[in-house]
Design an enzyme around this catalytic site. Structure first.
Site, short mmCIF file in Angstrom:
data_model
loop_
_atom_site.label_atom_id
_atom_site.label_comp_id
_atom_site.label_asym_id
_atom_site.label_seq_id
_atom_site.Cartn_x
_atom_site.Cartn_y
_atom_site.Cartn_z
N THR A 96 22.14 -28.88 19.46
CA THR A 96 21.97 -30.34 19.32
C THR A 96 22.38 -30.69 17.90
O THR A 96 21.72 -30.26 16.94
CB THR A 96 20.50 -30.74 19.53
OG1 THR A 96 20.09 -30.31 20.83
CG2 THR A 96 20.33 -32.24 19.41
N LYS A 171 22.26 -36.56 24.63
CA LYS A 171 21.10 -35.77 24.18
C LYS A 171 20.29 -36.54 23.13
O LYS A 171 19.06 -36.62 23.18
CB LYS A 171 21.61 -34.45 23.61
CG LYS A 171 20.58 -33.60 22.90
CD LYS A 171 19.60 -32.98 23.83
CE LYS A 171 18.54 -32.19 23.07
NZ LYS A 171 17.43 -31.80 23.93
N LYS A 246 14.10 -33.74 13.48
CA LYS A 246 15.56 -33.55 13.41
C LYS A 246 16.25 -34.40 14.48
O LYS A 246 17.21 -35.13 14.18
CB LYS A 246 15.89 -32.07 13.65
CG LYS A 246 17.37 -31.80 13.81
CD LYS A 246 17.68 -30.48 14.49
CE LYS A 246 18.91 -30.58 15.33
NZ LYS A 246 19.25 -29.37 16.06
P1 NAD Z 1 16.55 -21.12 16.43
O1 NAD Z 1 16.45 -21.46 15.00
O2 NAD Z 1 15.45 -20.39 17.12
O3 NAD Z 1 17.90 -20.27 16.70
C1 NAD Z 1 19.12 -20.49 16.03
C2 NAD Z 1 19.72 -19.14 15.70
O4 NAD Z 1 20.98 -19.36 15.07
C3 NAD Z 1 18.87 -18.31 14.71
O5 NAD Z 1 18.58 -17.06 15.29
C4 NAD Z 1 19.77 -18.19 13.49
O6 NAD Z 1 19.63 -16.97 12.80
C5 NAD Z 1 21.15 -18.34 14.09
N1 NAD Z 1 22.18 -18.72 13.13
C6 NAD Z 1 22.13 -19.71 12.19
N2 NAD Z 1 23.28 -19.75 11.51
C7 NAD Z 1 24.06 -18.79 12.00
C8 NAD Z 1 25.38 -18.33 11.72
N3 NAD Z 1 26.11 -18.90 10.74
N4 NAD Z 1 25.88 -17.30 12.43
C9 NAD Z 1 25.14 -16.72 13.42
N5 NAD Z 1 23.89 -17.10 13.73
C10 NAD Z 1 23.37 -18.12 13.04
O7 NAD Z 1 16.85 -22.51 17.19
P2 NAD Z 1 16.65 -22.83 18.75
O8 NAD Z 1 15.26 -23.35 19.00
O9 NAD Z 1 17.20 -21.70 19.55
O10 NAD Z 1 17.59 -24.11 18.87
C11 NAD Z 1 19.00 -23.99 18.88
C12 NAD Z 1 19.60 -25.35 19.17
O11 NAD Z 1 19.13 -25.82 20.43
C13 NAD Z 1 19.19 -26.42 18.13
O12 NAD Z 1 20.30 -27.24 17.88
C14 NAD Z 1 18.08 -27.18 18.83
O13 NAD Z 1 17.97 -28.51 18.39
C15 NAD Z 1 18.53 -27.10 20.28
N6 NAD Z 1 17.44 -27.23 21.26
C16 NAD Z 1 16.27 -26.57 21.07
C17 NAD Z 1 15.24 -26.70 21.99
C18 NAD Z 1 13.92 -25.98 21.80
O14 NAD Z 1 12.97 -26.27 22.53
N7 NAD Z 1 13.83 -25.00 20.88
C19 NAD Z 1 15.43 -27.50 23.13
C20 NAD Z 1 16.65 -28.13 23.33
C21 NAD Z 1 17.66 -27.99 22.38
#
Ligand code: NAD
Length: 303
Positions: A96, A171, A246
């Site tokens: 997102t 979204k 966010k």
């Molecule tokens: P998270 O922080 O748990 O996971 C993100 C991962 O990306 C981390 O493991 C991090 O180390 C990795 N990362 C960051 N920079 C990187 C890079 N340059 N190279 C490789 N890996 C890298 O986040 P999440 O909860 O999994 O959310 C991910 C996305 O999904 C976000 O944009 C969030 O808004 C969206 N989202 C989350 C939810 C939720 O409930 N958690 C629901 C819908 C959408």
């Protein structure tokens, strides 16, 4: 069976890759965080030492990253996807992110003759685990149709949204409405309580009346009414206040760039900011109720 590259194996990417593996795909994963990568390897992801290794020979590459800056780095940076993937590899960003970043990656991908779609998801970690996410996909129609085939094992709903960046637009607007609904539910719930209504009785009425919403049915902020609500577990997060802040901030910035007044959305963002300033940003976003019932005072919840 396809070869799938996956960048970003956190709370969402981890369980999403598990469903891709269950569907028979080979998944090559990369994450900067060693623990996230190790957890994914535990359910069958093949670790890749770099983005270039992950995308080498992949049919499709997914990214599931925190914010627009991370997505720009992973696609546009040195050693990033656009400088290392083959043109045939279909590129799907399910993070997102802000509309400007989505637009920048779409434009750079098109300049490099890549197929790229923005495909954010709704449904949270439970939907990621269950393979029941809703995907909203923006981009050129053939690429959207191709991406939909790969997305199937992770999704209950796959909805094409139109041109580039409209997936992110859907979204952001959906979550703006969600968090306004959550804030209104918190106010109604606390006021009903103070007017002497039994909380279950009030919920029974509102859930079949015009005050109904997904937030009311799933995240009711008073404990003991809705089993799925974080209010039953001292606001242990199902969706953190930081993440809510966010998402609603993305809507506010998109609104400013289109001259759209979001008076209520801006107010709700300030409420999440107050939780974060009180060091409660890692708690569930439904803790917004503590600003209504007065239990959040000077940085801690008093009841
Ligand atoms: P998270 O922080 O748990 O996971 C993100 C991962 O990306 C981390 O493991 C991090 O180390 C990795 N990362 C960051 N920079 C990187 C890079 N340059 N190279 C490789 N890996 C890298 O986040 P999440 O909860 O999994 O959310 C991910 C996305 O999904 C976000 O944009 C969030 O808004 C969206 N989202 C989350 C939810 C939720 O409930 N958690 C629901 C819908 C959408």
């Amino acid at each position: 069976m396809a070869v799938v590259a996956w960048i970003g194996l956190g709370h969402m990417g981890g369980p999403m890759t598990a469903n891709m593996i269950k569907a028979g795909h080979e998944v090559r994963g990369f994450d900067l965080d060693a623990a996230a990568l190790a957890a994914a390897v535990g359910h069958g992801v093949t670790p890749a030492p770099s983005i270039a290794d992950a995308v080498d020979g992949a049919d499709v590459a997914f990214t599931m990253l925190p914010k627009g800056d991370h997505v720009r780095t992973v696609y546009l940076g040195d050693g990033g996807i656009l400088s290392s993937a083959a043109k045939e590899t279909l590129l799907v960003d399910s993070s997102t992110i802000d509309i400007d970043s989505a637009r920048a990656v779409h434009d750079a991908a098109a300049d490099g003759a890549f197929r790229f779609v923005d495909a954010p998801v709704s449904g949270g970690m439970s939907g990621a685990q269950a393979g029941t996410l809703t995907f909203m996909i923006g981009g050129e129609s053939v690429a959207v149709a191709d991406a939909s085939k790969y997305i199937e094992p992770m999704a209950a709903n796959i909805i094409p949204t139109g041109a580039a960046t409209t997936g992110q637009a859907a979204k952001i607007c959906n979550n703006l409405m969600l968090f306004i609904n959550l804030a209104s539910t918190a106010e109604g719930a606390v006021l009903a309580d103070r007017l002497g209504l039994d909380k279950q009785v009030f919920w029974n009425i509102a859930s079949v009346s015009s005050g109904d919403s997904w937030a009311l049915r799933t995240w009711y902020p008073l404990a003991g009414v809705v089993p799925t609500a974080a209010s039953n577990k001292d606001f242990a997060p199902t969706f953190t206040a930081e993440l809510a802040n966010k998402d609603i901030s993305l809507a506010i910035s998109a609104a400013r760039s289109t001259g759209t007044p979001l008076e209520i959305g801006e107010r709700v963002q300030q409420l999440f900011q107050r939780l974060i300033d009180a060091d409660q940003g890692r708690k569930d976003c439904s803790m917004i109720v503590s600003l209504v019932d007065g239990s959040l005072t000077s940085g801690k919840v008093t009841k």
